[in-house]
Write an enzyme that holds these catalytic residues in place. Structure first.
Site, PDB file in Angstrom:
ATOM      1  CE  LYS A   1      19.917 -10.582   3.381  1.00  0.00           C
ATOM      2  NZ  LYS A   1      19.446 -10.196   4.699  1.00  0.00           N
TER       3      LYS A   1
ATOM      4  CB  SER B   1      -0.999   0.005   1.164  1.00  0.00           C
ATOM      5  OG  SER B   1      -0.354   0.104   2.395  1.00  0.00           O
ATOM      6  CG  ASN B   2       3.671   2.657   2.965  1.00  0.00           C
ATOM      7  OD1 ASN B   2       3.573   3.833   3.291  1.00  0.00           O
ATOM      8  ND2 ASN B   2       3.401   1.659   3.805  1.00  0.00           N
TER       9      ASN B   2
ATOM     10  CG  LEU C   1      18.237  -7.509   9.213  1.00  0.00           C
ATOM     11  CD1 LEU C   1      19.284  -8.182  10.083  1.00  0.00           C
ATOM     12  CD2 LEU C   1      18.183  -6.020   9.504  1.00  0.00           C
ATOM     13  CB  VAL C   2      19.550  -4.052   3.516  1.00  0.00           C
ATOM     14  CG1 VAL C   2      20.485  -3.760   2.354  1.00  0.00           C
ATOM     15  CG2 VAL C   2      18.097  -3.759   3.138  1.00  0.00           C
TER      16      VAL C   2
ATOM     17  CG  HIS D   1       9.642   0.638  11.993  1.00  0.00           C
ATOM     18  ND1 HIS D   1       9.668  -0.729  11.744  1.00  0.00           N
ATOM     19  CD2 HIS D   1       9.378   0.775  13.315  1.00  0.00           C
ATOM     20  CE1 HIS D   1       9.438  -1.374  12.880  1.00  0.00           C
ATOM     21  NE2 HIS D   1       9.263  -0.495  13.841  1.00  0.00           N
TER      22      HIS D   1
HETATM   23  C1  GRF Z   1       4.327  -0.582   6.711  1.00  0.00           C
HETATM   24  O1  GRF Z   1       3.660  -0.482   7.939  1.00  0.00           O
HETATM   25  C2  GRF Z   1       5.748  -0.190   6.853  1.00  0.00           C
HETATM   26  O2  GRF Z   1       5.950   0.757   7.840  1.00  0.00           O
HETATM   27  C3  GRF Z   1       6.417  -1.470   7.252  1.00  0.00           C
HETATM   28  O3  GRF Z   1       5.733  -2.461   6.539  1.00  0.00           O
HETATM   29  C4  GRF Z   1       4.419  -2.022   6.257  1.00  0.00           C
HETATM   30  C5  GRF Z   1       4.212  -2.156   4.788  1.00  0.00           C
HETATM   31  O4  GRF Z   1       2.878  -1.968   4.425  1.00  0.00           O
HETATM   32  N1  GRF Z   1       7.828  -1.419   6.998  1.00  0.00           N
HETATM   33  P1  GRF Z   1       2.473  -1.984   2.889  1.00  0.00           P
HETATM   34  O5  GRF Z   1       3.036  -3.273   2.296  1.00  0.00           O
HETATM   35  O6  GRF Z   1       3.090  -0.773   2.251  1.00  0.00           O
HETATM   36  O7  GRF Z   1       0.988  -1.963   2.846  1.00  0.00           O
END
Ligand code: GRF
Length: 188
Positions: free
Chosen positions: A66, A13-14, A93-94, A110
């Protein structure tokens, strides 16, 4: 305009909100050249198809270790001429292979006010701990788990009757505002 790759392992979603900002002409400094994912079932892939973003799947299980996994990612990043990496729900983790090239040009979001509640289920951690205020953080990525230098944060209250779902929604809505804002400011 910088070429960026967005890394997502799940819902995406982001990623979608960032794309909406671009389409609305509110984010003009980035060109999203690829959606990179480590999970073939990630819903982010469906979203990327809708926006016409090329998808690159790299599954750790297909590699010996990795380092090889990240080398393959790095090769594709080079092909795409990627200058910045935006992590958006990338659940690994990267490692040093990617960090050596992209440290200082890699962002993560985060769902807590770091340094509180790093790692998984940050919203649940905040709820169980009983803090009255939580939020979202965008930070540079380093080798630790959500430990990189903080760039910006937004906060919200935790209400008496909050559930995991209601708080998650409130924090997510902060993320959708915060990430595009930071991307606009930082990626130059
Ligand atoms: C978000 O809450 C972000 O902060 C965390 O993982 C989630 C990802 O959500 N790192 P989406 O996949 O973007 O919906």
């Amino acid at each position: 305009m910088k070429n960026v790759a967005i890394f997502a392992s799940g819902n995406g979603s982001n990623y979608e909100k960032i794309m909406e900002h671009i389409q609305a002409g509110q984010l003009t400094n980035i060109n999203v050249v690829g959606l990179y994912t480590d999970k073939r079932e990630a819903y982010a892939i469906e979203r990327a198809k809708r926006f016409g973003t090329p998808v690159h799947l790299f599954e750790l299980s297909q590699f010996e270790h990795k380092t090889a996994y990240e080398q393959a990612i790095l090769a594709q990043l080079k092909k795409d001429a990627v200058e910045w990496i935006i992590l958006a729900g990338y659940m690994k983790l990267v490692g040093p292979t990617l960090l050596d090239v992209y440290e200082g040009r890699m962002l993560n979001i985060h769902p807590s006010l770091l340094p509180s509640f790093p790692g998984k289920d940050a919203v649940g951690q905040a709820l169980r701990y009983g803090v009255r205020v939580t939020g979202a953080t965008v930070h540079y990525v380093d080798s630790g788990m959500d430990t990189g230098t903080i760039i910006d944060q937004m906060s919200c209250p935790i209400l008496e009757d909050d559930t995991q779902a209601s708080l998650q929604l409130r924090v997510q809505n902060l993320e959708y505002e915060l990430y595009p804002r930071v991307i606009k400011k930082i990626i130059q």
